[in-house]
Scaffold this active site. Structure first.
Site, mmCIF file in Angstrom:
data_model
loop_
_atom_site.group_PDB
_atom_site.id
_atom_site.type_symbol
_atom_site.label_atom_id
_atom_site.label_comp_id
_atom_site.label_asym_id
_atom_site.label_seq_id
_atom_site.Cartn_x
_atom_site.Cartn_y
_atom_site.Cartn_z
ATOM 1 C CG ASP A 88 -2.060 -1.165 1.438
ATOM 2 O OD1 ASP A 88 -1.996 -1.692 0.082
ATOM 3 O OD2 ASP A 88 -2.545 -1.010 2.083
ATOM 4 N N GLY B 124 -3.399 -5.457 1.074
ATOM 5 C CA GLY B 124 -3.922 -6.464 0.094
ATOM 6 C C GLY B 124 -4.957 -7.114 0.965
ATOM 7 N N GLY C 102 -6.305 -10.080 1.114
ATOM 8 C CA GLY C 102 -6.031 -11.324 1.545
ATOM 9 C C GLY C 102 -4.993 -11.280 2.575
ATOM 10 C CG ASN D 228 -4.707 -5.921 4.665
ATOM 11 O OD1 ASN D 228 -3.620 -5.945 4.760
ATOM 12 N ND2 ASN D 228 -5.558 -5.159 4.155
ATOM 13 C CD GLU E 131 -7.682 -6.348 -3.008
ATOM 14 O OE1 GLU E 131 -8.005 -5.141 -3.262
ATOM 15 O OE2 GLU E 131 -6.750 -6.954 -2.590
ATOM 16 C CB ALA F 220 -12.726 -1.196 8.872
ATOM 17 N N GLY F 221 -12.764 -3.513 7.183
ATOM 18 C CA GLY F 221 -13.640 -4.768 6.386
ATOM 19 C C GLY F 221 -12.626 -6.030 6.757
ATOM 20 C CG ASP F 222 -9.317 -6.287 4.379
ATOM 21 O OD1 ASP F 222 -10.219 -6.759 3.625
ATOM 22 O OD2 ASP F 222 -8.227 -5.373 4.205
ATOM 23 C CB SER G 90 -4.810 -0.373 11.383
ATOM 24 O OG SER G 90 -5.516 -1.256 10.754
HETATM 25 O O1 RIB Z 1 -9.002 -3.380 2.298
HETATM 26 C C1 RIB Z 1 -7.767 -2.751 2.301
HETATM 27 C C2 RIB Z 1 -6.825 -3.126 1.245
HETATM 28 O O2 RIB Z 1 -7.465 -2.897 0.088
HETATM 29 C C3 RIB Z 1 -5.514 -2.445 1.313
HETATM 30 O O3 RIB Z 1 -4.654 -2.791 2.298
HETATM 31 C C4 RIB Z 1 -5.214 -2.385 -0.085
HETATM 32 O O4 RIB Z 1 -4.261 -3.115 -0.377
HETATM 33 C C5 RIB Z 1 -6.553 -2.910 -0.905
HETATM 34 O O5 RIB Z 1 -6.291 -4.260 -1.326
#
Ligand code: RIB
Length: 305
Positions: A14, A40, A42, A44, A140, A251-253, A292
């Protein structure tokens, strides 16, 4: 033994700038800071599940550039099994992220190596899938690979979670029978269902629409509004813990990884949703994607406070 989660998905570096607001078309803004952060969706989600108590394996591709080694190293530092993280010739995935003063973000991703996670590469790591209790996918990596992963997960009798992010339109209808938990956010469920979602009521309509075309259990994450769990004829709303948001990236991840870890550890669906929500709420109080994501002890301390 902790439950085993396999995450099949993306690893991105990122490239994050903070700016007072998101730029308009054609506009140049002066940013306040810049950082490179492992991310990313996945990766995360893998980090979230690992920090929140699960034993995790990652299946994905990184490039032959310096980012590739950093992205793998970030997962290894979390004790995530990376035997199925393959290095391929070329660039790693990257995400260009702007975060504004209201903690909102805009993200553009370039797939790079993530685009080379083919069904054949995934099939070569079947032993990793066989060892899993829970399989977690996002969007992704190539759609054929996600379709293969869901089908194989169902054949193996695993619990299968799909976070359909990013979503650009309806999912292939045949996927639904292979998914135990579909976890979109507001914009993703709008794209999947064709129902614009901006409230609990519209989220219920969107979930109903998805269940009418074959979805089983749907959890719609609604940011500060919490989440909606739809299954059968039932809709349950889970309000979000109140926190001061700094950066909502990942946050969603964090919710998906936390929900998966809690479910795999034997918590009920409702408790796993509450656990994921606390983890996600803590993540928005800190900057960046993987930096985070809270530890299990952070979530336990928050829940006890
Ligand atoms: O959901 C956040 C992620 O979306 C980021 O880390 C970025 O890499 C994108 O994949």
């Amino acid at each position: 033994m902790p439950a085993k989660i396999v995450v099949i998905g993306s690893l991105n570096m990122d490239l994050v700038t903070r700016a007072p607001r998101l730029p308009r078309a054609g506009e140049t803004l002066i940013g306040e800071s810049f950082a490179t952060v492992s991310g990313g969706k996945g990766a995360n989600q893998a980090v979230a599940s690992a920090r929140l108590g699960a034993q995790v394996s990652m299946v994905g591709c990184v490039g032959s550039d310096a980012y590739g080694e950093q992205l793998r190293g970030a997962l290894l530092a979390e004790q995530i099994d990376c035997q199925a993280v393959t290095a391929v010739e070329g660039s790693s995935g990257v995400a260009l992220i702007v975060v504004d003063d209201n903690s909102q973000n805009a993200i553009v991703i370039v797939a790079g190596a993530n685009g080379l996670l083919t069904p054949e590469v995934l099939a070569s790591f079947d032993a990793v899938l066989q060892a899993a209790d829970v399989i977690v996918c996002q969007l992704e990596v190539p759609m054929q690979t996600v379709g293969y992963a869901l089908k194989r997960g169902r054949e193996l009798g695993k619990t299968v979670i799909l976070n359909p992010a990013p979503a650009t339109g309806p999912l292939p209808a045949e996927w639904y029978s292979a998914i135990d938990y579909l976890i979109p956010n507001e914009s993703e469920v709008s794209a999947l269902s064709g129902v614009p979602v901006d409230s609990l009521e519209s989220a219920e309509r969107a979930a109903s629409q998805l269940m009418a075309v074959g979805a089983g259990k749907v959890i719609i994450t609604l940011g500060a509004q919490g989440s909606l769990f739809a299954h059968g004829q039932s809709f349950e709303h889970f309000p979000a813990p109140k926190v001061k948001a700094v950066d909502t990236t990942a946050a969603g991840d964090t919710f998906v990884g936390g929900f998966a870890a809690a479910l795999a550890a034997g918590k009920s669906e409702a408790d796993a949703i509450r656990f994921g929500q606390v983890a996600a709420a803590l993540s928005v109080t800190r900057a960046g994607a993987q930096p985070s994501i809270p530890l299990l002890s952070d979530v336990q301390a928050f829940a006890a406070s």
